[in-house]
Design an enzyme around this catalytic site. Structure first.
Site, short mmCIF file in Angstrom:
data_model
loop_
_atom_site.label_atom_id
_atom_site.label_comp_id
_atom_site.label_asym_id
_atom_site.label_seq_id
_atom_site.Cartn_x
_atom_site.Cartn_y
_atom_site.Cartn_z
N HIS A 51 4.85 -7.32 0.16
CA HIS A 51 4.58 -8.79 -0.73
C HIS A 51 5.17 -8.87 -2.13
O HIS A 51 5.82 -7.89 -2.34
CB HIS A 51 3.02 -8.67 -0.85
CG HIS A 51 2.37 -8.77 0.58
ND1 HIS A 51 1.68 -9.81 1.22
CD2 HIS A 51 1.98 -7.86 1.55
CE1 HIS A 51 1.06 -9.67 2.30
NE2 HIS A 51 1.58 -8.39 2.71
N ASP A 65 0.93 -1.06 -0.13
CA ASP A 65 0.11 -0.03 0.06
C ASP A 65 0.87 1.25 0.22
O ASP A 65 2.01 1.25 0.80
CB ASP A 65 -0.84 0.14 1.16
CG ASP A 65 -2.07 -1.01 1.47
OD1 ASP A 65 -2.23 -1.54 0.31
OD2 ASP A 65 -2.70 -0.96 2.16
N SER A 86 8.47 3.96 4.40
CA SER A 86 9.82 4.09 3.72
C SER A 86 9.29 3.91 2.21
O SER A 86 8.23 4.17 2.03
CB SER A 86 10.41 3.04 4.42
OG SER A 86 12.03 2.94 3.68
#
Length: 294
Positions: free
Chosen positions: A160, A103, A264
């Protein structure tokens, strides 16, 4: 008389640079170690207050997590790296469909041009610099594509797989810990090639794929599912791990591969021959884990 667009842009550039100056002076690693310790605290009143403040300040949507009860998180870090409810981020189907690994907000994306990656308007850096001087690996992406995705403190912070792949190597690259927010990206030259990072390389049916986890100030730790916590401690030399045969690790598209503490950036490098990114994706767009990118 209104300012011309180029005059406004120059003023913004100078403001970005001025506001970034303190980052050059701060003890970046010391502050990040301190933040890591604070986020691990299990003192009830402190971690609850910390969680409530961050949730309020950054407007965190806790309803997407497996638990919306802040008392269920033993530390701030447990809250920050919280898992999402099952099924809330469907992964786009198709073996050749690349999906967002996180996200976040798209910082930049597009073709690698003459071995260079766009960082922000007027700023770029080389693939070889990002990969800490690995010329042979950089050459594999000379005519490929890249995507840079920024995770703010409000975002889900697990990372992911964008495609199914087999891990072949991981490299820890020491460096600075500048913030990676948009303002700093506009102001600091070669930002992502200067910051500490973890470079992971996967073999896919479309060729090699690189996913770079970029550290930043107050990013208390970076970790992967196969190696655990990589930072801290912070190193002063490049470290490399190779994976083959019985050490081979295969991760399917959408599977968790790592996580950050605090905000980050993730950078993807794609080999030549893969489908181009969908044209509707532009710098500044919000993207969610599992959404199709090409």
């Amino acid at each position: 008389m209104a300012d011309r667009p180029d005059t406004k842009e120059r003023r913004c550039n100078w403001l970005d640079r001025i506001l970034t100056v303190p980052q050059y002076l701060l003890p970046q690693h010391t502050l990040s170690v301190l933040m890591h310790r604070l986020t691990q605290s299990r003192v009830g009143w402190f971690k609850n207050a910390f969680i409530r403040f961050i949730s309020w300040w950054f407007k965190v949507d806790i309803s997407e997590a497996t638990s919306a009860d802040l008392q269920d998180y033993p530390s701030f870090n447990a809250f920050f790296t919280r898992p999402l409810r099952a099924g809330i981020r469907p992964v786009a189907e198709g073996d050749d469909v690349l999906v967002s690994p996180v996200d976040g907000a798209i910082s930049q994306l597009g073709p690698v041009t003459d071995g260079r990656i766009i960082q922000a308007k007027g700023r770029d850096y080389t693939v070889e610099e990002l990969l800490a001087g690995d010329q042979s690996l950089a050459q594999a992406f000379a005519d490929g594509q890249f995507a840079t995705i920024y995770l703010s403190p409000r975002d889900y912070h697990r990372i992911h797989m964008p495609l199914t792949g087999t891990l072949t190597s991981m490299r820890y690259v020491p460096g600075k810990l500048f913030s990676v927010n948009p303002r700093t990206a506009r102001a600091v030259p070669r930002l992502f090639a200067r910051n500490e990072r973890v470079v992971t390389v996967f073999d896919t049916e479309f060729g090699p794929l690189v996913q770079v986890l970029v550290g930043a100030i107050f990013v208390g730790s970076m970790e992967t599912v196969w190696a655990g916590q990589i930072t801290p401690p912070y190193g002063d030399a490049i470290k490399e791990w190779r994976y083959a045969d019985e050490q081979s690790i295969r991760l399917t598209k959408g599977a968790e591969m790592g996580r950050f503490n605090m905000g980050s950036t993730v950078i993807l490098l794609l080999p030549p021959g893969m489908k181009a990114f969908q044209s509707h994706w532009q710098a500044g767009d919000i993207i969610k884990l599992g959404q199709a990118m090409n």
